[in-house]
Enzyme design. Sequence first.
Site, short mmCIF file in Angstrom:
data_model
loop_
_atom_site.label_atom_id
_atom_site.label_comp_id
_atom_site.label_asym_id
_atom_site.label_seq_id
_atom_site.Cartn_x
_atom_site.Cartn_y
_atom_site.Cartn_z
N LYS A 138 0.96 4.02 -3.01
CA LYS A 138 0.55 5.41 -2.78
C LYS A 138 1.71 6.38 -2.98
O LYS A 138 1.49 7.53 -3.39
CB LYS A 138 -0.05 5.54 -1.38
CG LYS A 138 -1.38 4.81 -1.22
CD LYS A 138 -2.42 5.27 -2.26
CE LYS A 138 -3.78 4.65 -2.03
NZ LYS A 138 -4.79 5.14 -3.00
N TYR A 157 0.84 -1.21 0.00
CA TYR A 157 0.00 0.00 0.00
C TYR A 157 0.87 1.25 0.00
O TYR A 157 0.64 2.18 -0.78
CB TYR A 157 -0.91 -0.02 1.22
CG TYR A 157 -1.92 1.11 1.25
CD1 TYR A 157 -3.10 1.03 0.52
CD2 TYR A 157 -1.70 2.24 2.03
CE1 TYR A 157 -4.03 2.05 0.56
CE2 TYR A 157 -2.63 3.27 2.07
CZ TYR A 157 -3.80 3.17 1.34
OH TYR A 157 -4.70 4.19 1.38
#
Length: 252
Positions: free
Chosen positions: A159, A155
């Site tokens: 991002k 993640y």
Amino acid sequence: MKLQDKVSIVTGGGSGLGRSMCLNLAKEGSKVVVADMNLENAEETVKMIKDNGGEAISVEIDVVNTTQIENMVKTVIDQFGSIDILCNNAGIPGTGVKTAEVSDEAWHKVINVDLTSMFLVSKRVIPQMLKQGKGVIINTSSASGLIASEAGIEYTTAKHGVVGLTKQLAFDYGHEGIRVVAIAPGVIETPLTIKVGATGPEGILHDLTMKAPAGRYGKPDDIGKVVAFLASDDADFIHGHTIPIEGGSSIR
């Protein structure tokens, strides 16, 4: 009504942050295309917009399926004639475990949905924006796109990648009328964060959020209002940057 008669696409618009984006864009006069993998949720967002006098349609889409993306773009152009605003918002959470515990499958899935999808959708919307000579792309990164966190390496990497993708899109197309920015939300109270346990006292991001200057979780409207501003001409001099909306949690 700063977005009067503009046409916006919001991926992941059926719930959470995406729904708030849709409602706030519509409030400013935009026609909204609610694109979501869950058509029932998308149609609920459309109903909320129409109940408040706005105009919207729903589109069922898997944001990593190029055929579905191309069909969506064609549908929007056929119905509305333009694409003025694209909010690349669809995403999934990470596993919340340390690197050696993350499966290869989890890595690829999160990278594909949270990062690759933004490339795939933007690539297919940009030609229409170039034809129009103007457009705005808003990408949803995360506070985990600015700092390391307990969200998981897949993640955090995805991002951070959104931040770089945003800079490159702005670099490539700013001089051709396409303005590209990103937002970096902190922990926001949505069905998704509640599901993964991020908002409870034992949640993986609880301490980071509550120790931040704001001392609270974010609300979807905290995000939707900023997105409506960034989509408007009031934000015309903001290019390529990622705007933190995280209560100060990334300043540590």
